[in-house]
Design a protein around this motif. Structure first.
Motif, PDB file in Angstrom:
ATOM      1  N   ASN A 166      -1.655  -8.272   2.328  1.00  0.00           N
ATOM      2  CA  ASN A 166      -2.190  -8.211   0.977  1.00  0.00           C
ATOM      3  C   ASN A 166      -2.156  -6.788   0.426  1.00  0.00           C
ATOM      4  OD1 ASN A 166      -4.946  -7.798  -0.725  1.00  0.00           O
ATOM      5  ND2 ASN A 166      -4.092  -9.812  -1.114  1.00  0.00           N
ATOM      6  N   SER A 222       1.316  -5.954  -0.541  1.00  0.00           N
ATOM      7  CA  SER A 222       1.669  -6.645  -1.786  1.00  0.00           C
ATOM      8  C   SER A 222       1.063  -5.954  -3.004  1.00  0.00           C
ATOM      9  CB  SER A 222       1.175  -8.101  -1.724  1.00  0.00           C
ATOM     10  OG  SER A 222       1.824  -8.815  -0.702  1.00  0.00           O
ATOM     11  N   ALA A 267       5.861  -5.685   6.750  1.00  0.00           N
ATOM     12  CA  ALA A 267       5.691  -6.887   5.937  1.00  0.00           C
ATOM     13  C   ALA A 267       6.352  -8.091   6.591  1.00  0.00           C
ATOM     14  CB  ALA A 267       6.255  -6.658   4.542  1.00  0.00           C
ATOM     15  N   ARG A 288      -1.273  -7.477  -8.262  1.00  0.00           N
ATOM     16  CA  ARG A 288      -0.812  -8.572  -7.418  1.00  0.00           C
ATOM     17  C   ARG A 288      -1.551  -8.543  -6.077  1.00  0.00           C
ATOM     18  NH1 ARG A 288       5.296  -8.469  -4.911  1.00  0.00           N
ATOM     19  NH2 ARG A 288       5.051 -10.125  -3.381  1.00  0.00           N
ATOM     20  N   GLY A 289      -1.925  -9.715  -5.600  1.00  0.00           N
ATOM     21  CA  GLY A 289      -2.500  -9.806  -4.272  1.00  0.00           C
ATOM     22  C   GLY A 289      -3.976  -9.475  -4.188  1.00  0.00           C
TER      23      GLY A 289
END
Length: 639
Positions: free
Chosen positions: A246, A249, A227, A257-258
């Protein structure tokens, strides 16, 4: 990345060369930009010490260190990022003095008492800031002399009216310039072949190598390392950086999320991206008209498949179907989750994660699981992290510590505060029936409200009533049909469970469904527990082979009714139901529930009942019809 004193010349020279290489068509450039391209330099001559001294004398104070070092290399700059076309040198920097009249509105908003300190600190910015933008796309670059770090650096704040947000803050001028170099890369022309030279240089190659290292790290289970590398590469707009970050996440954070905008050219478009987008649309409550992927005029090749995906996600029938050994495990796990055994489902998935294979270089995790209505709830936050930390896709690494099971043993958890409603602290009411020797999908035939009763698709708890009784406008106090979620309750047992029944337990009218449920030859146990109006009610009734065996009802600590030979383990006095307070009676109910669990080896799945999806049906009434002379209430709601 940092810029030290000796780095400015190299940093700015590299930026200039990359910019020149990215702009291959001179006829598209202004005369000044064409000259900058030919000279391969976006800056100006260095500012002399006399130039800087004159500037500071004009401004009435010393300028911050990194801006000073920049001027010593280049007295101004062209194309700082994508939206600032000319940046001030020593002669052009000036106090803004709220020249645009923005201060009054901004200061009123920033100065509100409930704002965080970092927001309130911006009050007066437009009056005190040093303006560095000379030519831009309505973008202001402001050095803030009252936001000073321990190193003497002034923070830079960048604001553009078209962004509709507070100014973006950078801790120093050097940090701002690094970010603008990254912004230039993210917006650089992608020319290749006959259209011009490819945008390929030392920076792009270094960041692409970082993306490759990040992908290997992610597949090896080192997702934090991945990350960090991807977050930096994403700033430069490098291929796959955003896509891979992504996916991290989506798993390392709140579910949903994402969710990114799918692209048909992506190999994951139909298998993962589009289902995730459909699930996001469903959860958001936005109208289905927002779903443009099924428009054949826009997506002629995939519109039909997109429509099918949207419908399946909306109906709760979508199935994530990866290939290979992992796909076989997903099918097996879904069978476990279908009847509520989410812990067993996760154990199947956990064992199969090392066999998972990516669909391409932009794929590092089976995030499509999050679109599967049965398996998404299985992936709790702890389990999603375990997935990220598990080596897969042909890479190796240490196995992570396993996330614990989520379904508690026994049944006493049902009386804990927030047990059935994790978002609240109260104890939920419920009624259920445990049936031996019957599969969950056989329960409608035994207890259904009609001979044709069928199980619904898997439903979330808040969708059950809307599915079975859409538009219901008539309610009767004698109409006591339950909306039951079904699943496995342990070896050889099934359950049917209703949270917060609309009916209240009435001893005189109650008819236990246990005899009907046990008619096939096994045992059945009914439990009804409510804590309304300050008088806790706890009822148990049992039957075997269609014949009632025992029952008792406690209300407010008093034995209201009993029948048959109640097992010694469930004798109300032994369990402490005569406690004088509600908490003591709740403790007695907990002991009774665990005694039932021990006697019969049964349980019900907490995760599936509170966060998952289960199949449901409408049962026969749990109350008898009204007798002669008895009255009842019917409520009709007009349209």
């Amino acid at each position: 990345m940092e810029i030290k004193h000796a780095d400015w010349r190299n940093f700015l020279a590299r930026w200039s060369e990359e910019w020149a290489d990215a702009h291959g068509h001179v006829d598209e450039l202004s005369p000044d930009d064409a000259a900058a391209r030919r000279g391969r330099w976006l800056g100006a001559d260095p500012a002399t010490e006399a130039d800087i001294a004159a500037m500071e004398d004009r401004l009435g104070r010393a300028i911050p260190p990194s801006y000073r070092e920049f001027l010593r290399v280049s007295d101004g700059w062209r194309h700082a990022g994508a939206f600032v076309w000319k940046l001030a040198g020593s002669r052009e920097a000036h106090w803004h003095d709220d020249a645009m009249g923005l201060g009054e509105d901004f200061d009123e908003f920033w100065g509100e008492e409930d704002n965080p300190e970092e927001v309130r600190a911006q009050v007066g910015l437009w009056s005190r800031a040093l303006q560095l933008d000379v030519e831009s796309d309505i973008t202001f670059v402001l050095l803030d002399p009252e936001d000073v770090g321990p190193d003497g650096e002034w923070a830079v704040r960048v604001w553009a009216s078209w962004r509709a947000a507070d100014p973006e803050r950078y801790p120093s001028f050097a940090a701002f310039m690094i970010a603008m170099h990254q912004e230039f890369h993210a917006h650089a022309p992608r020319r290749n072949g006959e259209d011009g030279p490819a945008f390929d240089n030392g920076t792009t190659r270094a960041q692409d190598a970082a993306v490759a290292r990040a992908r290997t790290a992610a597949l090896s289970g080192r997702y934090e390392e991945a990350a960090a590398l991807l977050a930096e590469a994403q700033k430069y707009g490098r291929p796959y950086a955003h896509e891979l970050l992504n996916q991290i996440s989506q798993l390392d954070g709140p579910r949903g999320r994402g969710v990114e905008t799918p692209h048909p050219d992506n190999p994951r478009f139909l298998s993962e991206q589009l289902p995730l987008k459909a699930a996001d649309l469903l959860d958001s409550g936005r109208p289905t008209e927002d779903w443009h992927y099924s428009d054949p005029a826009v997506f002629p090749d995939t519109a039909r498949a997109a429509a099918d995906i949207q419908r399946a996600v909306r109906e709760g029938t979508y199935r994530y179907r990866p290939g290979g050994a992992f796909g076989e495990a997903v099918h097996e796990a879904r069978e476990q989750a279908r009847w509520g055994d989410t812990d067993a489902a996760w154990q199947v998935l956990r064992a199969a994660i090392p066999s998972w294979e990516p669909l391409g270089p932009g794929h590092i995790a089976p995030v499509g699981l999050l679109a599967d209505p049965l398996l998404a709830p299985v992936l709790t936050a702890e389990r999603r992290l375990e997935l990220l930390r598990t080596p897969r896709g042909g890479e190796s690494g240490p196995a992570p510590a396993p996330a614990g099971d989520r379904n508690p043993d026994g049944l006493s958890w049902l009386v804990l505060p927030g047990a059935l409603r994790p978002w609240q602290s109260s104890v939920g009411d419920y009624r259920m029936i445990l049936v031996e020797g019957v599969a969950p999908d056989e329960l409608p035939a035994l207890l259904g409200s009609s001979p044709s009763t069928q199980l619904s698709p898997p439903l979330r708890q808040w969708d059950v009533t809307r599915h079975h009784r859409p538009g219901q406008r008539v309610f009767s106090s004698y109409d006591d049909r339950a909306l039951l979620s079904v699943g496995r309750a342990g070896p050889g047992w099934s359950f049917a469970f209703e949270q917060d029944p609309s009916a209240r337990f009435d001893t005189a009218r109650f008819v236990s469904p246990a005899p009907d449920a046990s008619v096939g030859g096994g045992r059945a146990i009914v439990i009804w527990h409510e804590r309304r109006e300050g008088l806790p009610v706890f009822h148990v009734s049992a039957a075997e082979r269609g014949t009632p065996t025992y029952a008792f009802t406690m209300r407010g600590g008093a034995l209201e009714a009993t029948a048959g030979a109640v097992p010694a383990e469930l004798a109300p006095p032994t369990l402490g139901f005569d406690a004088p307070d509600a908490d003591g009676q709740a403790a007695a109910a907990a002991r009774a529930l665990d005694a039932i669990a021990r006697l019969h080896g049964v349980t019900v799945p907490r995760l599936a009942l509170t966060e998952g999806r289960l199949r449901t049906f409408e049962s026969l009434s749990w109350s008898r019809p009204p007798g002669p002379g008895e009255t009842y209430t019917t409520i009709s709601i007009g349209r």
